[in-house]
Scaffold this motif. Structure first.
Motif, PDB file in Angstrom:
ATOM      1  N   LYS A  40     -14.769   4.535 -10.098  1.00  0.00           N
ATOM      2  CA  LYS A  40     -13.759   3.524 -10.382  1.00  0.00           C
ATOM      3  C   LYS A  40     -13.323   3.592 -11.846  1.00  0.00           C
ATOM      4  CE  LYS A  40     -13.398   1.858  -6.316  1.00  0.00           C
ATOM      5  NZ  LYS A  40     -12.118   1.953  -5.568  1.00  0.00           N
ATOM      6  N   ARG A  41     -12.036   3.274 -12.069  1.00  0.00           N
ATOM      7  CA  ARG A  41     -11.464   3.254 -13.418  1.00  0.00           C
ATOM      8  C   ARG A  41     -11.367   1.797 -13.888  1.00  0.00           C
ATOM      9  NH1 ARG A  41      -8.433   6.437 -10.293  1.00  0.00           N
ATOM     10  NH2 ARG A  41      -6.783   4.847 -10.141  1.00  0.00           N
ATOM     11  N   ASP A  95      -8.389   0.611 -11.821  1.00  0.00           N
ATOM     12  CA  ASP A  95      -8.754  -0.042 -10.562  1.00  0.00           C
ATOM     13  C   ASP A  95      -9.141  -1.500 -10.806  1.00  0.00           C
ATOM     14  OD1 ASP A  95      -8.564   2.283  -8.834  1.00  0.00           O
ATOM     15  OD2 ASP A  95     -10.347   3.021  -9.861  1.00  0.00           O
ATOM     16  N   CYS A 143      -4.060  -4.760  -9.441  1.00  0.00           N
ATOM     17  CA  CYS A 143      -5.490  -4.537  -9.269  1.00  0.00           C
ATOM     18  C   CYS A 143      -6.243  -5.807  -9.647  1.00  0.00           C
ATOM     19  CB  CYS A 143      -5.955  -3.351 -10.118  1.00  0.00           C
ATOM     20  SG  CYS A 143      -5.952  -3.658 -11.898  1.00  0.00           S
ATOM     21  N   TYR A 240     -16.526  -4.482  -4.673  1.00  0.00           N
ATOM     22  CA  TYR A 240     -16.588  -3.226  -3.936  1.00  0.00           C
ATOM     23  C   TYR A 240     -17.724  -3.179  -2.913  1.00  0.00           C
ATOM     24  CZ  TYR A 240     -13.025  -1.646  -7.125  1.00  0.00           C
ATOM     25  OH  TYR A 240     -11.843  -1.522  -7.816  1.00  0.00           O
ATOM     26  N   LYS A 464     -12.644   4.043   1.969  1.00  0.00           N
ATOM     27  CA  LYS A 464     -11.728   3.447   0.997  1.00  0.00           C
ATOM     28  C   LYS A 464     -11.970   1.946   0.913  1.00  0.00           C
ATOM     29  CE  LYS A 464      -7.877   6.732   0.993  1.00  0.00           C
ATOM     30  NZ  LYS A 464      -6.416   6.894   1.146  1.00  0.00           N
ATOM     31  N   TYR A 466     -10.256  -1.790  -0.351  1.00  0.00           N
ATOM     32  CA  TYR A 466      -8.966  -2.428  -0.611  1.00  0.00           C
ATOM     33  C   TYR A 466      -9.187  -3.833  -1.153  1.00  0.00           C
ATOM     34  CZ  TYR A 466      -6.569   1.207   2.133  1.00  0.00           C
ATOM     35  OH  TYR A 466      -6.070   2.391   2.600  1.00  0.00           O
ATOM     36  N   SER A 467      -8.420  -4.198  -2.171  1.00  0.00           N
ATOM     37  CA  SER A 467      -8.420  -5.577  -2.656  1.00  0.00           C
ATOM     38  C   SER A 467      -7.501  -6.412  -1.765  1.00  0.00           C
ATOM     39  CB  SER A 467      -7.934  -5.633  -4.106  1.00  0.00           C
ATOM     40  OG  SER A 467      -6.575  -5.233  -4.196  1.00  0.00           O
ATOM     41  N   GLU A 470      -3.903  -5.424  -2.233  1.00  0.00           N
ATOM     42  CA  GLU A 470      -3.580  -4.130  -1.631  1.00  0.00           C
ATOM     43  C   GLU A 470      -3.394  -4.249  -0.119  1.00  0.00           C
ATOM     44  OE1 GLU A 470      -5.787  -1.012  -4.690  1.00  0.00           O
ATOM     45  OE2 GLU A 470      -6.963  -2.048  -3.156  1.00  0.00           O
TER      46      GLU A 470
END
Length: 528
Positions: A40-41, A95, A143, A240, A464, A466-467, A470
């Motif tokens: 993650k960024r 992210d 994000c 996450y 994957k 998703y928030s 998203e």
């Protein structure tokens, strides 16, 4: 460093000095001991020095199986980077964005000459300074955002009146925090990092030691940085899907004082009559409230089953047998019981928190099941603090289905018992009288859908995450096909248990996500 020593290094209460001293070697060990990480960024936009904060967040995330890369703003440039499309931040494509501000980043405070109306205007202007920034970040990066609230200053100009008078800094900060909380309640994927609580818990005078501000421009003392970083990491790992899902609890000297098999039900200590009895009672209430969060409660106790049930039915106890999904009261090793509970619930053993007063039992379980969480508890007076501060069940997303989770898992156990009475698995499935509902994403289920994408690991073909935002975006995009699946049977409603997101490309459909809850594996829902 042995893996076992790493495990206990990250157990709460933290050894802050050790973490700061051995950060680099701990990082090497964590990277070496795990093959796969969720990458993650994370952008840190700071109103003060953040380098050591970044380093500690990295350490705690690696321990949770998340490998971060960071963008870090220059000193004090949090607002400029957010508002003026800083090219490096734009290229970074975060992210998650973490905004680290403190009371020292509040531009203006009221003085004694200000009227009530002028203070209100000042407060609204300060709130808008942040609100405009949050909206800009949401629109640009779409994000999750983590924002510090404000701790109190280390002094009170008005003394005790500082908290009640509208001229006081403490009163002003309290009201500004309330505006932050209102925003968090109204916006998805926006989270408060509660440094107001952290500073109070750590000790405000130590937390706000001015030496670190004047010397290094740190808004908190460096020895407290691991506490702060740990708290931020619990929010990120929860976003996450790295939360724990269930308790496994010992009984004797854990849920009550004494040994029910030796002392009898009337001899165990729980209730208002003694100081320790009150502590056990409060611990009961604390654990019981987790059930409302969707946390599954289970027992593993070296006891005769009848004695265990009798103890749980104590007239002063809050927890009763019906609050638990699985009760293993026998003389087997507890790691074996935990594995059986995990199999019954169809959960991984890494989903559990094992609570036992006996250090030998804790060491045995941790030695056999390295991925299980085992808090260090000694005195019942501190059980709640040590478990709570560990952040095993950090709430970043909550759906109505969480309220029904215990009943859902109980019915799953009943289904498993029912299966044993049939000669063929096909006959068993027919007996369930299953009914599936498969439709495009609907607003009523959006929160649950986002929650599932971050919780389901066993059958998640692309893994994957998703928030909420998203999921909303994908559901409105005509380039995607979105489906959710619900499943009911004669034992009850399983709720939303499957999600598909497919991206249309000419005549092909590319599967971006397909997952199913572990509750419905082997039920043929995938064929439906």
């Amino acid at each position: 460093m042995e893996e076992e020593s790493i495990i206990y290094t990250f157990t709460f209460p933290l050894d802050n000095a050790l973490l700061l001293k051995k950060r680099k070697s701990l990082k090497r060990e964590l990277l070496a001991n795990r093959k796969e990480f969720l990458k993650k960024r994370i952008a840190i936009l700071g109103g003060s020095t953040t380098s050591e904060i970044k380093n500690m967040i990295e350490l705690f995330l690696l321990n949770e199986g998340i490998e971060p890369t960071f963008y870090e703003s220059e000193f004090g440039q949090y607002w400029q980077d957010a508002m003026f499309d800083e090219p490096n931040l734009t290229a970074f494509k975060p992210d998650i964005i973490f905004i680290f501000t403190s009371w020292r980043n509040i531009s203006f405070f009221p003085n004694m000459n200000h009227s009530k109306e002028e203070v209100d205007d000042l407060l609204n202007d300060q709130y808008q300074h942040f609100c405009v920034m949050w909206e800009k970040l949401r629109n640009t990066y779409d994000c999750p955002i983590i924002q510090n609230n404000f701790e109190r200053p280390f002094y009170r100009l008005l003394g005790n009146k500082d908290i009640s008078d509208y001229h006081g800094k403490s009163n002003y900060i309290f009201r500004l925090n309330q505006k932050f909380y209102q925003y968090a309640q109204e916006k998805e994927s926006f989270y408060i990092n509660d440094i107001d609580f952290l500073s109070a818990s750590y000790g405000l005078e130590k937390w706000s030691d001015p030496f670190y501000w004047y010397m290094y421009k740190y808004a908190l003392c460096v020895p407290a940085v691991p506490e702060l970083a740990y708290n931020v990491a619990t929010i990120i790992k929860s976003i996450y899907g790295k939360n724990k899902k269930a308790f496994v609890l010992d009984l004797d000297n854990t849920l009550w004082g004494g040994v029910v098999g030796d002392d009898g039900v009337e001899g165990i200590e729980i209730g208002p009559e003694t100081s320790k009895g009150q502590a056990y009672l409060e611990f009961h209430d604390y654990i019981r409230q987790h059930k409302d969060l969707g946390i599954i409660l289970n027992v593993s106790s070296k006891n005769d089953h009848e004695n265990a049930i009798a103890g749980l039915n104590h007239q002063d106890g809050v927890l009763k047998p019906d609050d638990f999904v699985s009760i293993k009261a026998n003389w087997d090793n507890k790691d074996r019981n935990i594995q059986e509970i995990a199999n019954e619930l169809n959960l991984g053993v890494d989903s559990f928190v094992f609570v036992d007063d006996n250090p030998a039992e804790r060491a045995l379980v941790k030695g056999q099941i390295s991925s299980i969480a085992v808090p260090e508890i000694v005195d019942v007076e501190h059980y709640i603090r040590n478990i709570d501060r560990a952040g095993y069940f950090e709430v970043t997303n909550f759906s109505k289905e969480d309220l029904k989770r215990t009943e859902m898992y109980k019915t799953n156990v009943e289904r498993a018992k029912q299966q044993q009475s049939f000669e063929s698995y096909e006959d068993y499935l027919k007996s369930l009288e299953m009914k599936a509902e498969i439709r495009h994403f609907e607003p009523i289920y959006m929160q649950r859908i986002a929650q599932l994408t971050n919780k389901s690991n066993q059958f998640n073909l692309t893994t994957k995450r998703y928030s909420d935002s998203e999921i909303e975006s994908v559901s409105k995009n005509n380039e995607f096909i979105t489906l959710y699946g619900k499943l009911e049977d004669r034992f009850g409603d399983n709720g939303v248990v499957s999600i598909v997101i497919g991206r249309k490309q000419n005549e092909d459909l590319h599967i971006d996500l397909w997952l199913m809850s572990c509750r419905v594996l082997k039920r043929n829902m995938e064929f439906a």
